[in-house]
Design an enzyme around this catalytic site. Structure first.
Site, mmCIF file in Angstrom:
data_model
loop_
_atom_site.group_PDB
_atom_site.id
_atom_site.type_symbol
_atom_site.label_atom_id
_atom_site.label_comp_id
_atom_site.label_asym_id
_atom_site.label_seq_id
_atom_site.Cartn_x
_atom_site.Cartn_y
_atom_site.Cartn_z
ATOM 1 N N GLU A 269 0.822 -1.209 0.000
ATOM 2 C CA GLU A 269 0.000 0.000 0.000
ATOM 3 C C GLU A 269 0.858 1.262 0.000
ATOM 4 O O GLU A 269 0.474 2.292 -0.532
ATOM 5 C CB GLU A 269 -0.922 -0.008 1.230
ATOM 6 N N HIS A 290 8.644 -26.542 0.514
ATOM 7 C CA HIS A 290 8.091 -27.698 -0.194
ATOM 8 C C HIS A 290 6.993 -27.283 -1.158
ATOM 9 O O HIS A 290 6.189 -28.112 -1.570
ATOM 10 C CB HIS A 290 7.579 -28.716 0.829
ATOM 11 N N LYS A 401 -13.146 1.266 -2.357
ATOM 12 C CA LYS A 401 -14.030 1.514 -1.203
ATOM 13 C C LYS A 401 -15.251 2.318 -1.645
ATOM 14 O O LYS A 401 -16.381 2.035 -1.282
ATOM 15 C CB LYS A 401 -13.291 2.332 -0.133
HETATM 16 O O1 LIG Z 1 -8.678 2.155 10.171
HETATM 17 P P1 LIG Z 1 -9.659 2.311 9.074
HETATM 18 O O2 LIG Z 1 -9.971 3.742 8.782
HETATM 19 O O3 LIG Z 1 -10.901 1.511 9.332
HETATM 20 O O4 LIG Z 1 -8.999 1.761 7.767
HETATM 21 C C1 LIG Z 1 -8.685 0.409 7.575
HETATM 22 C C2 LIG Z 1 -7.953 0.251 6.258
HETATM 23 O O5 LIG Z 1 -8.772 0.849 5.265
HETATM 24 C C3 LIG Z 1 -8.257 1.006 3.954
HETATM 25 O O6 LIG Z 1 -8.283 -0.209 3.296
HETATM 26 C C4 LIG Z 1 -6.908 1.606 3.923
HETATM 27 O O7 LIG Z 1 -6.370 1.574 2.648
HETATM 28 C C5 LIG Z 1 -5.976 0.895 4.896
HETATM 29 O O8 LIG Z 1 -4.732 1.549 4.922
HETATM 30 C C6 LIG Z 1 -6.588 0.922 6.265
HETATM 31 O O9 LIG Z 1 -5.696 0.296 7.147
#
Ligand SMILES: O=P(O)(O)OC[C@H]1O[C@H](O)[C@H](O)[C@@H](O)[C@@H]1O
Length: 428
Positions: A269, A290, A401
């Site tokens: 990331e 293996h 997202k």
């Molecule tokens: O801690 P939060 O805001 O719930 O985010 C949880 C995760 O969300 C996303 O996938 C980000 O890319 C991650 O870097 C992060 O760790």
């Protein structure tokens, strides 16, 4: 912590000591940028100050209300789960740690059915306080507790930012809450409230974890030869530039298997931007000798293999046997066998000119884990500087997202329209 770069030199991608010495001049510049960012507590760089800024007493005191829990269930995803999981899965505790970091419904149900909910602390972690998977899972857990006649408000603990749905929920129900520190992206937050609340509930030594981080922090200087973290970051970068587009992280300790998962998020990331990066692959020694090792040694010339092991561990003897073919094992131990496998793998890769780096910890304990986590974060930040990428952003993840949220009716996102445009070519 020890990083041995010897087997990264003279291998197929063609890295040598002179090249490293020249790269060291760029490391000095990058270190200057990192040091200035830390000083100004800029977003991302502030994470490298955590060994000094994390208040272990505040974390211990926030979780002290939970007496004699049987288990701690962390509800979070990505950086809000993997740091805590790395520590929990590396160290023994009488308090079992569970993680809900996925929304696979059957898996969630099985986990909840297996938990003693009336003796479980629920540790809900989200930096943004809005992540759909985390919030949904928490609503499911809450419901399961209510159905089991457990007062969830007595058993829930929240770690989040100042705003967001999770903060609102904590305020509304007067739940105990810790703050996510400013300027610390989730994947760099293992040594903060985010990673350490679970460790505190499990009774681990937070001071030692932070001390390990502080020791790695103190080693940062303008030369890769002074700091194991920088050494690893610089060599990984140089190899990636020469074609090692894959980094296989291969701990030789079951207790460090989750570390490879944590590393994969950190590396992918942070560094996968603008057409560059190094794809992390997760492996486990000796098991994957293996399976995957065939590819690592004889497949495309595009890999760095990172071998990690503790120097000390609790060993177990291999019993003597009267079978002639197995007599070479008699009087040996499982640890000796594992060490021999480690060294054989290292030599086998070197013989095939596949670059590999050896990372050794004194043992798997709080101090050494803290040092390892910090060193890998420093390696990532240095690599990002050398490759000129914006280490602390993740726009590609955010695209997905938004698309998922749009599909569920959670807002008007153009990313969701792209999902509808999908072409199909089905073969049944
Ligand atoms: O801690 P939060 O805001 O719930 O985010 C949880 C995760 O969300 C996303 O996938 C980000 O890319 C991650 O870097 C992060 O760790």
């Amino acid at each position: 912590m020890y990083v041995d770069l010897g087997n990264a030199l003279g291998t197929r991608p063609g890295l040598d000591r002179d090249t490293l010495d020249r790269l060291d001049e760029r490391v000095a510049d990058a270190h200057g940028t990192i040091a200035a960012g830390r000083e100004a507590e800029e977003h991302g760089y502030a994470a490298l100050n955590l060994p000094e800024t994390t208040d272990a007493d505040a974390i211990r005191s926030a979780v002290s209300r939970f007496e004699n829990p049987a288990a701690v269930l962390t509800v979070g995803i990505g950086g809000s789960a993997l740091g805590a999981a790395t520590v929990a899965n590396a160290l023994d505790s009488e308090v079992d740690a569970y993680f809900l970091d996925n929304v696979d419904p059957e898996w969630v149900t099985r986990k909840l059915d297996a938990l003693p909910l009336d003796r479980t602390v629920v540790n809900v972690v989200s930096r943004s306080g809005t992540t759909a998977e985390t919030l949904s899972n928490f609503l499911v857990v809450r419901d399961a507790m209510e159905s089991a006649g457990v007062d969830w408000t007595d058993r829930t603990f929240v770690t989040t930012g100042e705003e967001g749905n999770l903060r609102e929920l904590a305020n509304k129900h007067d739940l105990p809450a810790l703050d996510v520190p400013d300027g610390v992206p989730g994947r760099f937050s293992a040594l903060s409230t985010v990673g350490l609340a679970c460790a505190a509930i499990q009774g681990h030594d937070l001071d030692a974890l932070l001390q390990g981080g502080a020791d790695a922090m103190d080693s940062l200087s303008g030369s890769l030869y002074d700091s194991p973290g920088y050494a690893y970051g610089a060599v990984s970068y140089a190899l990636a530039r020469r074609g090692a587009g894959v980094n296989a992280m291969m701990p030789y300790a079951e207790s460090l298997e989750t570390f490879a998962e944590w590393f994969a998020q950190l590396w992918a990331e942070s560094l996968g931007k603008d057409g560059v990066g190094q794809t992390p692959a997760r492996a486990l020694g000796a098991t994957d000798q293996h399976s995957q090792l065939q590819l690592y040694r004889a497949g495309p010339n595009d890999k760095l293999v990172t071998l990690v092991r503790p120097r000390e561990y609790e060993d177990r003897a291999i019993p003597e046997t009267d079978l002639d073919g197995l007599s070479y094992l008699g009087g040996k131990s499982l640890g000796e066998l594992l060490d021999a496998e480690f060294e054989a793998t290292e030599a086998s890769l070197k013989a095939a000119a596949v670059p590999n780096v050896r990372i050794e910890l004194e043992r798997v304990d709080e101090r050494n884990l803290g040092e390892l986590l910090y060193a890998m974060e420093a390696a990532t930040v240095l690599y990002g500087e050398l490759d000129n990428v914006s280490t602390f952003t993740q726009p590609a993840v955010e695209w997905g997202k938004k698309a998922a949220r749009g599909l569920l009716g959670g807002g008007d996102f153009e990313e969701a329209d792209a999902v509808q445009d999908k072409e199909t070519l089905v073969v049944e």
